[in-house]
Design an enzyme around this catalytic site. Structure first.
Site, mmCIF file in Angstrom:
data_model
loop_
_atom_site.group_PDB
_atom_site.id
_atom_site.type_symbol
_atom_site.label_atom_id
_atom_site.label_comp_id
_atom_site.label_asym_id
_atom_site.label_seq_id
_atom_site.Cartn_x
_atom_site.Cartn_y
_atom_site.Cartn_z
ATOM 1 N N LYS A 65 -7.210 -4.722 -2.317
ATOM 2 C CA LYS A 65 -7.929 -5.268 -1.131
ATOM 3 C C LYS A 65 -9.096 -4.403 -1.086
ATOM 4 O O LYS A 65 -8.675 -2.416 -1.222
ATOM 5 C CB LYS A 65 -7.279 -5.888 -0.508
ATOM 6 N N ASP B 197 1.073 -1.260 0.250
ATOM 7 C CA ASP B 197 -0.093 0.309 -0.046
ATOM 8 C C ASP B 197 0.666 1.259 -0.120
ATOM 9 O O ASP B 197 0.616 2.307 0.629
ATOM 10 C CB ASP B 197 -0.854 -0.102 1.365
ATOM 11 N N CYS C 214 -1.783 -2.551 8.283
ATOM 12 C CA CYS C 214 -1.746 -3.000 7.106
ATOM 13 C C CYS C 214 -0.723 -4.336 6.656
ATOM 14 O O CYS C 214 -1.143 -5.297 6.238
ATOM 15 C CB CYS C 214 -2.091 -3.205 5.469
#
Length: 201
Positions: free
Chosen positions: A110, A12, A155
């Site tokens: 995701k 990310d 995450c």
């Protein structure tokens, strides 16, 4: 140093998680040069990309009585509510412009299911619905997952825990991560890694 059975999981590194973004992680852009250098030493790299629909259930704007960073009870359990971020096909959802890993072999998106959030690269937040990454890595014969990116305490943490639970040797390179650190979440991540035997480099 890194083997052909090792994979670098870059989590990310997107505009909305960097300074100026909708859910900026302090110093988030500082990881980009280090991740670029690290990636050059890995033959195999996978990227993850948070990819929310505009009406995602984890957005505080969907819960009029709640504020960002408060908890809400979802069908899968407690969920932190976030500012609207990483909305599909927006600038905020794009990778940081300086992230340069042309040999990355897979981008896994995701958080695209409106009704459930997804911190981990391996499972949705119900802890049951797989993204398919675990099967992909196993089918290709990878043995070790090395995690870097944003954010260390969300995450990255959940991805590392799930990688280890799926049987991969797992390492987190903390210098190539940054934390949100919500109510001590960074220290909680470190304790979890120590308890589970996840290497924190």
């Amino acid at each position: 140093m890194w083997k052909d059975t090792d994979v670098l999981l870059v989590i990310d590194v997107q505009n909305d998680f960097c300074p100026g973004g909708k859910l900026a992680v302090p110093g988030g852009d500082e990881v980009v040069p280090l991740i670029n250098r690290l990636a050059r030493s890995f033959r195999h790299v996978v990227l993850t990309q948070d990819w929310h629909p505009a009406e995602h259930s984890s957005f505080a704007t969907r819960h009029p009585a709640k504020n960002p960073f408060e908890l809400a009870m979802m069908h899968y359990g407690p969920q932190t509510l976030w500012p609207d971020h990483c909305i599909q096909d927006t600038h905020g959802a794009e990778f940081h412009k300086d992230l340069h890993i042309p040999h990355a072999e897979l981008i896994i998106r995701k958080g695209f299911r409106e009704e459930i959030d997804s911190y981990s690269a391996f499972f949705e937040n119900d802890r049951k619905t797989p993204t398919g990454l675990g099967g992909y890595l196993k089918e290709r014969g990878f043995e070790k997952v090395v995690c870097v990116g944003l954010a260390f305490d969300y995450c990255v943490r959940f991805s590392a825990e799930d990688a280890q639970a799926l049987g991969f040797d797992t390492e987190v390179i903390e210098a190539a991560c940054r934390s949100i650190d919500l109510d001590g979440s960074a220290d909680a991540a470190r304790r979890s890694f120590a308890e589970r035997g996840i290497v924190l480099a």
